[in-house]
Design a protein around this motif. Structure first.
Motif, PDB file in Angstrom:
ATOM      1  N   SER A 266      63.364  28.154  54.390  1.00  0.00           N
ATOM      2  CA  SER A 266      62.498  28.404  55.545  1.00  0.00           C
ATOM      3  C   SER A 266      62.675  27.302  56.602  1.00  0.00           C
ATOM      4  CB  SER A 266      61.036  28.428  55.068  1.00  0.00           C
ATOM      5  OG  SER A 266      60.173  28.148  56.121  1.00  0.00           O
ATOM      6  N   GLU A 267      62.529  27.662  57.846  1.00  0.00           N
ATOM      7  CA  GLU A 267      62.615  26.671  58.930  1.00  0.00           C
ATOM      8  C   GLU A 267      61.515  25.623  58.836  1.00  0.00           C
ATOM      9  OE1 GLU A 267      62.748  28.407  62.750  1.00  0.00           O
ATOM     10  OE2 GLU A 267      64.711  29.339  62.443  1.00  0.00           O
ATOM     11  N   LEU A 268      60.485  25.925  58.074  1.00  0.00           N
ATOM     12  CA  LEU A 268      59.366  24.979  57.937  1.00  0.00           C
ATOM     13  C   LEU A 268      59.677  23.848  56.958  1.00  0.00           C
ATOM     14  CD1 LEU A 268      56.375  27.501  57.713  1.00  0.00           C
ATOM     15  CD2 LEU A 268      57.106  26.152  59.689  1.00  0.00           C
ATOM     16  N   PHE A 269      60.792  23.992  56.240  1.00  0.00           N
ATOM     17  CA  PHE A 269      61.082  23.037  55.171  1.00  0.00           C
ATOM     18  C   PHE A 269      62.199  22.072  55.558  1.00  0.00           C
ATOM     19  CE2 PHE A 269      63.353  21.958  51.161  1.00  0.00           C
ATOM     20  CZ  PHE A 269      62.333  21.224  50.567  1.00  0.00           C
ATOM     21  N   SER A 270      61.868  20.776  55.585  1.00  0.00           N
ATOM     22  CA  SER A 270      62.866  19.731  55.818  1.00  0.00           C
ATOM     23  C   SER A 270      62.719  18.663  54.745  1.00  0.00           C
ATOM     24  CB  SER A 270      62.681  19.095  57.196  1.00  0.00           C
ATOM     25  OG  SER A 270      63.011  20.010  58.209  1.00  0.00           O
ATOM     26  N   LEU A 271      63.857  18.213  54.222  1.00  0.00           N
ATOM     27  CA  LEU A 271      63.865  17.249  53.116  1.00  0.00           C
ATOM     28  C   LEU A 271      64.835  16.123  53.455  1.00  0.00           C
ATOM     29  CD1 LEU A 271      63.009  16.731  50.062  1.00  0.00           C
ATOM     30  CD2 LEU A 271      65.118  17.941  49.465  1.00  0.00           C
ATOM     31  N   THR A 272      64.374  14.895  53.246  1.00  0.00           N
ATOM     32  CA  THR A 272      65.195  13.720  53.575  1.00  0.00           C
ATOM     33  C   THR A 272      65.115  12.751  52.413  1.00  0.00           C
ATOM     34  OG1 THR A 272      64.575  13.986  55.878  1.00  0.00           O
ATOM     35  CG2 THR A 272      65.496  11.870  55.287  1.00  0.00           C
ATOM     36  N   ASP A 273      66.178  11.986  52.204  1.00  0.00           N
ATOM     37  CA  ASP A 273      66.060  10.852  51.302  1.00  0.00           C
ATOM     38  C   ASP A 273      66.021   9.593  52.153  1.00  0.00           C
ATOM     39  OD1 ASP A 273      66.166  10.069  48.330  1.00  0.00           O
ATOM     40  OD2 ASP A 273      67.452   8.613  49.346  1.00  0.00           O
ATOM     41  N   ASP A 274      64.956   8.816  52.020  1.00  0.00           N
ATOM     42  CA  ASP A 274      64.792   7.655  52.896  1.00  0.00           C
ATOM     43  C   ASP A 274      64.092   6.517  52.172  1.00  0.00           C
ATOM     44  OD1 ASP A 274      64.651   5.900  54.951  1.00  0.00           O
ATOM     45  OD2 ASP A 274      63.283   7.085  56.180  1.00  0.00           O
ATOM     46  N   ALA A 275      64.891   5.603  51.641  1.00  0.00           N
ATOM     47  CA  ALA A 275      64.321   4.444  50.942  1.00  0.00           C
ATOM     48  C   ALA A 275      63.754   3.430  51.924  1.00  0.00           C
ATOM     49  CB  ALA A 275      65.402   3.793  50.093  1.00  0.00           C
ATOM     50  N   LEU A 276      64.055   3.590  53.227  1.00  0.00           N
ATOM     51  CA  LEU A 276      63.583   2.626  54.223  1.00  0.00           C
ATOM     52  C   LEU A 276      62.229   3.014  54.812  1.00  0.00           C
ATOM     53  CD1 LEU A 276      67.011   2.239  56.019  1.00  0.00           C
ATOM     54  CD2 LEU A 276      65.944   0.571  54.521  1.00  0.00           C
ATOM     55  N   LEU A 281      58.258   3.352  48.152  1.00  0.00           N
ATOM     56  CA  LEU A 281      58.504   2.193  47.308  1.00  0.00           C
ATOM     57  C   LEU A 281      59.970   2.203  46.891  1.00  0.00           C
ATOM     58  CD1 LEU A 281      55.471   2.326  44.844  1.00  0.00           C
ATOM     59  CD2 LEU A 281      55.783   0.769  46.765  1.00  0.00           C
ATOM     60  N   GLY A 282      60.407   1.110  46.346  1.00  0.00           N
ATOM     61  CA  GLY A 282      61.759   1.089  45.797  1.00  0.00           C
ATOM     62  C   GLY A 282      62.667   0.135  46.542  1.00  0.00           C
ATOM     63  N   LEU A 283      63.899   0.108  46.085  1.00  0.00           N
ATOM     64  CA  LEU A 283      64.897  -0.807  46.637  1.00  0.00           C
ATOM     65  C   LEU A 283      65.515  -0.237  47.899  1.00  0.00           C
ATOM     66  CD1 LEU A 283      66.712  -1.445  43.244  1.00  0.00           C
ATOM     67  CD2 LEU A 283      65.074  -2.988  44.364  1.00  0.00           C
ATOM     68  N   THR A 284      65.982  -1.105  48.776  1.00  0.00           N
ATOM     69  CA  THR A 284      66.649  -0.626  49.991  1.00  0.00           C
ATOM     70  C   THR A 284      68.166  -0.777  49.892  1.00  0.00           C
ATOM     71  OG1 THR A 284      66.335  -2.767  51.066  1.00  0.00           O
ATOM     72  CG2 THR A 284      64.647  -1.080  51.450  1.00  0.00           C
ATOM     73  N   LYS A 292      71.013   1.486  51.447  1.00  0.00           N
ATOM     74  CA  LYS A 292      70.625   2.900  51.315  1.00  0.00           C
ATOM     75  C   LYS A 292      70.413   3.476  52.705  1.00  0.00           C
ATOM     76  CE  LYS A 292      68.471   3.073  46.778  1.00  0.00           C
ATOM     77  NZ  LYS A 292      67.306   3.530  46.015  1.00  0.00           N
ATOM     78  N   ARG A 293      71.108   4.533  53.000  1.00  0.00           N
ATOM     79  CA  ARG A 293      70.978   5.195  54.314  1.00  0.00           C
ATOM     80  C   ARG A 293      69.937   6.292  54.243  1.00  0.00           C
ATOM     81  NH1 ARG A 293      73.731   1.330  56.937  1.00  0.00           N
ATOM     82  NH2 ARG A 293      75.912   1.221  56.291  1.00  0.00           N
ATOM     83  N   LEU A 336      66.697   9.086  45.341  1.00  0.00           N
ATOM     84  CA  LEU A 336      65.532   8.611  44.595  1.00  0.00           C
ATOM     85  C   LEU A 336      64.297   8.437  45.464  1.00  0.00           C
ATOM     86  CD1 LEU A 336      67.281   5.880  42.400  1.00  0.00           C
ATOM     87  CD2 LEU A 336      66.761   8.236  41.787  1.00  0.00           C
ATOM     88  N   ASN A 337      64.441   8.645  46.771  1.00  0.00           N
ATOM     89  CA  ASN A 337      63.307   8.479  47.686  1.00  0.00           C
ATOM     90  C   ASN A 337      63.167   9.716  48.565  1.00  0.00           C
ATOM     91  OD1 ASN A 337      64.327   5.465  47.171  1.00  0.00           O
ATOM     92  ND2 ASN A 337      62.144   5.445  47.658  1.00  0.00           N
TER      93      ASN A 337
END
Lengths: 447, 480
Positions: A266-276, A281-284, A292-293, A336-337
């Motif tokens: 669906s156009e309503l759904f966006s998913l990103t991985d962003d450790a920053l 939480l977590g490592l960068t 981590k980009r 992981l983020n």
């Protein structure tokens, strides 16, 4: 820099210097953690641990070997380095391996809080007591955890990578149980113990347990569902694990391989991985010391990604996104983020918009039946309600679903405007809103 | 090791513990995997540390450290006592333990050829040969071969006078061919999925599996799955192979009869159980054919030891006898809560975890059927082999399992191959529908080294003996 991180960094540098090989890498993980566990309205398990591990990767030509130890004296490190080097001389050549990465600038974050380091056994017991009181005052039974962790990871290699970071976290989970099948859940995850409000968490679980007393039967079938953030987090973890790593894409065990750039969801759904991201939480940096980009994985329903590490980036001709796991890594790089972009609906609005559907607090014991369609089966748990004419009308006993996530995310009708940070506290966390899905197939029910 | 344990116990006593135990655990492991011709992992690891568990002010405390200096161990013991005193803030009745005899003993598991003495080159040669043979059919897109070894040496001591030294070696190996079909990935494994077979034993156990010898058959079956028929959606008779029966026992008998779950200790994470204390001796768990024992004395099993991690001697105990619930898996604390002595099922995942109630070798006792006779006796149904996925609710009632491969059974004969078969059921109803179990000739112990439970999570190495068994009126093809 925290003392845990600086000690880890020094140990990683020492470890690299002991390795007799063409290239060498050391990953040091140090941890100081404690977990207070309660059930039947009292603390029944209460544990603490300090530990460190050193993992050494030796490279000879294009051969790699890995060894790890928690013996950090000179003899322990030397034995570990020799074991890694010996393995590297035995391994076959891997022509696709281009060597260990060179240093890149890493954006470090200050994610270690003094308040969390001070969150000792007595403070955790008081927090547990405050949570439990919310249940006992209402004739309910509480179980759950209050934990604190400080962990540090340091990566060094023979090309000059030398990065380290410490992260603290407090995590609490609460299950409140009634006398007639009622069950409620609440969880909290954050870096700062001062931001943790145990009474409110206990109240949230207890209120849900009271409301879900006397659950009834439900016919199997396809229903619209409102998924609370805990339920969405479970789904996103599986989606990230099965589908958005470069190795899965290369092996065609992920739908991403054949649908990159296509509108699948669906156009309503966006998913990103962003450790920053500020909230997470977590490592960068990853376990090769690479930054981590931020990686968009789904943009308004269009499939993007995958995430990579140095090996899979080189092999597939993609940029290194900094998603390596500790070597050796048979899983390949993984996000992981994860974070799902927020929408503009409240949960109440989602419920109001449904003639008939289900509200799911969280899932239990999910597993993959088909990785390519991300077909999952699992149960609902701790607060499942029938929605009729725009309101929660009655609780239902836990139901089993068997559902392709790829298909379900094509039917997103609304996305929540508030997000919760959920998940494992080491290595990352998932930032998710509630979702309203048009179709979700329930295939059975427990007694 | 003895000095380390004594130091911990003395420090705990001095700090005010009314009970203490300490475990020093040294683990070495090796993990080698090959995937599609490339070495995926070639690693070794070592871990050494001590965990100190105490009762003070009537409550539990536990602390663990990798630092084995005298000062660090004493500090760790004092920390455990301080934690116990904090636990006492919410305790309404003091911890009480079932009585146990004090033992001074040494126990060693079986191992003919130390796998750590076998050259890496020999291990790689086996895996590379098997992996190559898996990739012969065009349909096989990904192949993998794995072996792993673990050596554990541990010492348990308690303020009640026990001092128990134990050591054992575990070996595991397996292969998988993944065939790529039309929008589907179909795995076929040998000798079992999820890492293969795992036993207490040495290199001889890996050689006995003959991975390269079985790879061509496994690859052919994977390739054939691509054009196999989908699983029909219906209620039918199923005959389930021993490895999958083992996992069925694990999820729907082993876990629900763990007494800590029954008592609510695991409620927030793994869940509770549909079984209650009142069910003991009364609950009809399954049919007459269903007898299930927990046995920590089976030679070469992942679920075997001389003593559990509370110093309780290994035992064999009936859990279900001819369909009726007879017992639970217990620890000293949980056993005391029901007025019994512990049957020795408290196990810890290493030095940094507390012992909790875990399975040992929990097995379905063999019946008297041969598998060919059982198939011949079945007019219509499905034969299912090798687990592919598993899921069960938090009370261990509603389960769903998928298998790698199935075959139609028609008029007493195996027919067409079925891909992606799955089945679902409710625990007592399902075991109640068991009308036949194959004989000891078909019975085998299957190692299961990935059982997760507890917070912080612990991974237990357990096992299940099982033979193929038949179940009536089972729903298959769920969501297909």
């Amino acid at each position: 820099m925290s003392s845990l991180a600086s000690a880890a960094a020094e140990l990683a540098r020492r470890a690299v210097s002991t390795v007799a090989a063409d290239e060498a890498e050391a990953v040091v993980s140090a941890e100081d953690s404690a977990l207070t566990r309660f059930a039947n309205n009292h603390i029944h398990q209460n544990v603490a641990e300090t530990g460190v591990s050193v993992s050494i990767r030796a490279v000879v030509g294009t051969r790699q070997g890995v060894a790890s130890t928690n013996r950090t004296d000179d003899e322990g490190l030397r034995a570990c380095a020799e074991a890694a080097a010996r393995a590297a001389t035995v391994a076959p050549e891997d022509p696709e391996f281009r060597g260990l990465p060179a240093p890149m600038p890493v954006e470090l974050r200050d994610r270690a809080f003094e308040s969390t380091r001070r969150f000792d056994a007595e403070a955790r017991a008081r927090a547990a007591a405050a949570i439990i009181a919310q249940s006992t005052e209402r004739g309910l039974t509480a179980a759950g955890t209050v934990s604190r962790t400080e962990y540090a990871v340091a990566v060094a290699n023979s090309h000059g990578i030398d990065v380290s970071e410490a992260v603290t976290s407090v995590k609490s989970t609460v299950l409140a149980m009634g006398v007639d099948g009622g069950s409620g859940w609440a969880s909290w995850l954050g870096g700062d113990a001062d931001a943790f409000a145990p009474e409110a968490l206990g109240d949230q679980a207890a209120t849900l347990a009271q409301r879900s007393e006397g659950p009834g039967a439900l016919d199997a079938g396809v229903y619209p569902v409102v998924l609370a953030p805990d339920a969405v987090s479970d789904l996103m973890d599986f989606l990230g694990y099965t589908s958005f790593g470069a190795k899965d894409v290369y092996e065609h065990s992920s739908f991403v391989a054949d649908h990159q750039g296509q509108q699948v969801f669906s156009e309503l759904f966006s998913l990103t991985d962003d450790a920053l991201a500020e909230e997470t939480l977590g490592l960068t940096f990853d376990f090769e010391g690479m930054p981590k980009r931020r990686v968009p994985l789904v943009d308004k329903g269009v499939v993007l990604g995958p995430v990579t590490d140095s090996y899979w980036a080189a092999r597939l001709g993609l940029p290194n996104t900094g998603h390596a796991l500790p070597a050796p890594n048979p899983y390949g790089p993984l996000p992981l983020n994860l974070e799902v972009a927020p929408g503009d609906a409240t949960i109440d609005e989602m419920i109001k918009g449904l003639k008939r559907g289900l509200y799911v607090t969280r899932f239990h014991y999910m597993n993959v039946e088909d990785p390519l369609k991300v077909t999952l089966t699992g149960m609902t748990r701790d607060g499942t309600f029938l929605i009729e004419d725009g309101r929660l009308t009655r609780p239902v006993k836990n139901v089993r679903f068997t559902q392709s996530l790829v298909e379900a995310l094509g039917s997103v009708r609304a996305v929540g405007n508030a997000r919760a940070l959920i998940g494992p506290d080491e290595g990352g966390a998932t930032l998710v809103p509630a979702l309203l899905l048009e179709r979700w197939e329930f295939t059975g029910q427990t007694r | 090791m003895h000095d380390l344990v004594t130091t911990a116990l003395d420090a705990a006593r001095l700090a005010g513990a009314t009970y203490a135990d300490a475990r020093v655990v040294h683990e070495r492991s090796e993990n080698i995997s090959v995937r599609s011709g490339r070495v995926d992992a070639l690693e070794s690891s070592e871990s050494l540390g001590i965990g100190v568990r105490v009762i003070a002010d009537g409550a539990w405390g536990f602390a663990a450290t990798h630092d084995l200096s005298t000062e660090a161990i004493a500090s760790c013991a004092r920390q455990a006592v301080a934690i116990a005193r904090a636990s006492a803030l919410t305790v309404y009745s003091p911890v009480r333990l079932a009585e146990v005899e004090a033992f001074q003993d040494v126990w060693e598991g079986p191992c003919q050829i130390d796998p750590f003495s076998v050259p890496l080159e020999d291990k790689l040669a086996v895996l590379l040969a098997a992996d190559e043979a898996l990739r012969v059919p065009d349909e096989v897109a990904v192949s993998s071969a794995h072996m792993g070894f673990l050596a554990v040496h541990k010492l348990f001591g308690s303020t009640e006078g026990s001092m128990i030294e134990q050591s054992y070696t575990e070996s595991s190996a397996g292969i998988v061919a993944y065939a790529l079909g039309d929008d589907e990935m179909l795995p076929r494994s040998y000798p079992n999925s999820h890492g293969g077979q795992a036993v207490q034993g040495g290199w001889e156990a890996v050689l006995a599996l003959d991975l390269p010898g079985h790879a061509p058959r496994v690859a052919e079956e994977a390739a054939a799955l691509v054009s196999a028929m989908p699983c029909p959606s219906k209620e039918t008779t199923v005959i389930i192979d021993g490895s999958q029966v083992g996992l069925q026992v694990h999820e729907s008998v082993g876990h629900p009869t763990e007494l800590d779950r029954v008592l609510g200790d695991e409620a927030a994470y793994a869940g509770t159980s549909f079984v209650t204390l009142d069910d003991l001796g009364k609950l009809r768990y399954g049919s007459e054919q269903v007898t299930i024992v927990a046995d920590a004395t089976v030679p070469g099993s992942l679920g075997s030891f001389g003593y559990d991690d509370e110093g309780v001697k290994a035992q064999r105990d009936h859990i279900v006898e001819h369909g009726v619930l007879r017992g639970f898996l217990t620890s000293r604390e949980s056993a005391r809560a029901i007025g019994r002595t512990s049957n020795g099922c408290a196990r810890a995942d290493g030095w940094n975890r507390i012992p909790i109630v875990r399975m040992t070798t929990v097995s379905l006792e063999p019946g008297d059927w041969s598998l060919p006779d059982l198939i011949a006796d079945t007019e219509e149904g499905i034969y299912l082999e090798t687990n592919n996925s598993w899921s069960i609710d938090d009370k261990r009632l509603n389960f769903q399992f998928a298998c790698e491969i199935g075959y139609e059974i028609r008029n007493g004969k195996l027919g067409r191959m079925i891909k992606n078969p799955n089945y679902t059921g409710i625990t007592p109803q399902f075991w109640g529908s068991c009308d036949a179990v194959c004989s000891a000739a078909h019975w085998q112990v299957w190692g299961l080294p990935n059982c997760g439970k507890g917070e912080p999570v612990q991974i237990a190495h357990v096992a299940h003996g099982a033979a193929p068994a038949r179940f009536r009126n089972v729903r298959v093809g769920v969501g297909r």
